[in-house]
Design a protein around this motif. Sequence first.
Motif, mmCIF file in Angstrom:
data_model
loop_
_atom_site.group_PDB
_atom_site.id
_atom_site.type_symbol
_atom_site.label_atom_id
_atom_site.label_comp_id
_atom_site.label_asym_id
_atom_site.label_seq_id
_atom_site.Cartn_x
_atom_site.Cartn_y
_atom_site.Cartn_z
ATOM 1 N N ASN A 34 66.808 -23.102 163.197
ATOM 2 C CA ASN A 34 67.642 -22.118 164.037
ATOM 3 C C ASN A 34 68.808 -21.677 163.077
ATOM 4 N N THR A 35 69.304 -22.184 162.250
ATOM 5 C CA THR A 35 70.331 -21.791 161.314
ATOM 6 C C THR A 35 69.842 -20.477 160.738
ATOM 7 N N LEU A 36 68.605 -20.684 159.868
ATOM 8 C CA LEU A 36 68.243 -19.343 159.063
ATOM 9 C C LEU A 36 67.706 -18.476 160.146
ATOM 10 N N GLY A 37 67.386 -18.763 161.314
ATOM 11 C CA GLY A 37 67.094 -17.439 162.356
ATOM 12 C C GLY A 37 68.427 -16.794 162.707
ATOM 13 N N CYS A 38 69.660 -17.788 162.809
ATOM 14 C CA CYS A 38 70.875 -17.018 162.898
ATOM 15 C C CYS A 38 71.093 -16.008 161.715
ATOM 16 N N PHE A 39 70.827 -16.644 160.598
ATOM 17 C CA PHE A 39 70.974 -16.031 159.302
ATOM 18 C C PHE A 39 70.341 -14.371 159.203
ATOM 19 N N THR A 40 69.245 -14.562 159.510
ATOM 20 C CA THR A 40 68.528 -13.251 159.197
ATOM 21 C C THR A 40 68.888 -12.189 160.589
ATOM 22 N N ARG A 41 69.211 -12.922 161.831
ATOM 23 C CA ARG A 41 69.707 -12.141 162.823
ATOM 24 C C ARG A 41 71.071 -11.416 162.478
ATOM 25 N N ILE A 42 71.976 -12.220 161.933
ATOM 26 C CA ILE A 42 73.358 -11.497 161.544
ATOM 27 C C ILE A 42 73.089 -10.699 160.416
ATOM 28 N N ALA A 43 72.329 -11.046 159.422
ATOM 29 C CA ALA A 43 72.211 -9.863 158.271
ATOM 30 C C ALA A 43 71.538 -8.394 158.973
ATOM 31 N N HIS A 44 70.733 -8.643 160.015
ATOM 32 C CA HIS A 44 70.166 -7.356 160.518
ATOM 33 C C HIS A 44 71.310 -6.690 161.119
ATOM 34 N N TYR A 45 72.187 -7.415 161.795
ATOM 35 C CA TYR A 45 73.427 -6.764 162.505
ATOM 36 C C TYR A 45 74.322 -6.188 161.548
ATOM 37 N N LEU A 46 74.467 -6.910 160.414
ATOM 38 C CA LEU A 46 75.572 -6.407 159.454
ATOM 39 C C LEU A 46 74.773 -5.213 158.752
ATOM 40 N N THR A 47 73.498 -5.080 158.649
ATOM 41 C CA THR A 47 72.963 -3.866 157.923
ATOM 42 C C THR A 47 73.278 -2.805 158.753
ATOM 43 N N HIS A 48 73.091 -2.755 160.134
ATOM 44 C CA HIS A 48 73.251 -1.701 161.252
ATOM 45 C C HIS A 48 74.613 -1.350 161.057
ATOM 46 N N LYS A 57 80.403 8.701 168.996
ATOM 47 C CA LYS A 57 80.277 7.558 170.107
ATOM 48 C C LYS A 57 78.990 6.546 169.538
ATOM 49 N N LEU A 58 78.086 6.977 168.947
ATOM 50 C CA LEU A 58 77.074 6.313 168.516
ATOM 51 C C LEU A 58 77.532 5.301 167.458
ATOM 52 N N LYS A 59 78.364 5.723 166.499
ATOM 53 C CA LYS A 59 79.303 4.715 165.476
ATOM 54 C C LYS A 59 79.738 3.761 166.278
ATOM 55 N N ALA A 60 80.741 4.252 167.062
ATOM 56 C CA ALA A 60 81.563 3.195 167.897
ATOM 57 C C ALA A 60 80.771 2.153 168.686
ATOM 58 N N THR A 61 79.464 2.390 169.184
ATOM 59 C CA THR A 61 78.708 1.751 169.933
ATOM 60 C C THR A 61 78.047 0.682 168.956
ATOM 61 N N ILE A 62 77.741 0.958 167.709
ATOM 62 C CA ILE A 62 76.765 0.194 166.915
ATOM 63 C C ILE A 62 77.859 -0.806 166.029
ATOM 64 N N LEU A 73 78.709 -5.864 165.085
ATOM 65 C CA LEU A 73 79.776 -6.896 165.008
ATOM 66 C C LEU A 73 80.162 -7.984 165.844
ATOM 67 N N TRP A 74 80.181 -7.648 167.184
ATOM 68 C CA TRP A 74 80.303 -8.520 168.206
ATOM 69 C C TRP A 74 79.190 -9.529 168.194
ATOM 70 N N LEU A 75 77.939 -9.098 168.174
ATOM 71 C CA LEU A 75 76.690 -10.009 168.426
ATOM 72 C C LEU A 75 76.450 -10.774 167.046
ATOM 73 N N SER A 76 77.046 -10.306 165.897
ATOM 74 C CA SER A 76 77.344 -11.166 164.772
ATOM 75 C C SER A 76 78.197 -12.458 164.999
ATOM 76 N N GLY A 99 76.348 7.874 172.861
ATOM 77 C CA GLY A 99 76.624 6.331 172.550
ATOM 78 C C GLY A 99 75.836 5.450 172.736
ATOM 79 N N SER A 100 74.496 5.672 172.925
ATOM 80 C CA SER A 100 73.558 4.633 173.331
ATOM 81 C C SER A 100 72.554 4.721 172.298
ATOM 82 N N TRP A 101 72.121 3.353 172.153
ATOM 83 C CA TRP A 101 70.896 3.189 171.296
ATOM 84 C C TRP A 101 70.021 2.246 171.853
#
Length: 293
Positions: A200-214, A169-174, A179-182, A120-122
Amino acid sequence: MEMHLQEKHAMLNDLTSAFKEVPGIAAIVLGGSHAAGYANEQSDLDIGLYYFEKTPFDIERIRDIANRFSKDGLPLVTGYYEWGPWVNGGAWIHTAIGKVDFIYRNIDQVQQTITDALNGSWHHHFDQQPPYGFRSVIYLGETQVCKPLFDPVNVIQQLKAQVTPYPAKLKATILSDCLWLSEFTFMQCYAFANVADTYNTLGCFTRIAHYLTHALFAINEAYPLGDKRAMQHIAAFKQAPLHMTTRLNNILGHAGTQAHELIASTDLLKTIWQEIVALTEGRYQPRFQPGTV
């Protein structure tokens, strides 16, 4: 097209024969788009050179082979870990059939990464490569799709056996992490949008998009091979928000610069996040309650 593929196949055979003679090379694989099944005529050949940490191969032997097959200037050949801790070395060469990449892989590091994933670690190394860095789950994706060309002690097959099925376990961690970091990033994003801070708004957008992708890769129990074709894979997933890629492209491409525009775009992105949370069927729970962060 068919003739060109035959030429690439012949080049692959010739390179494999050359690498087999190098002491310390424990396995050779075909990776990248050719292994994954979405190569085209312009696709590079990616050849993985696997070694055990205690008995690495001699880089000069790799340089000799690269020089022998190069048809366009001196090839770039690195030492171990010159490219960073995850993309840990290799070569770029231009051959008679096009570009060929050699990619070093430390078997002990790959095994540890798989073991971590099963527990469960990445891991993430942002500076490894653009645009979002390197996620350790890519090693699991590489392992799953690669085609062994030389595997005398079955090390590749042993690694492959560990990455299927997708680790629970990996699925649960990711899902928890992404989703929390988003959710946490949205809190900052609205503050930036309210004062028309586009950077900074668009920086947040791409950060969130990355999290949602994973998160979507995890929901669909698929390993990413990198960022390059991530949106194409998401478009084909069985579990994903309707028209996810089109909606995301519209948000990122037309976010606006005024506060009301940035807030509206943030709302649209949050709707996608909410739809992905719904796909977890209650498995996602925020780490902190509203008002505690």
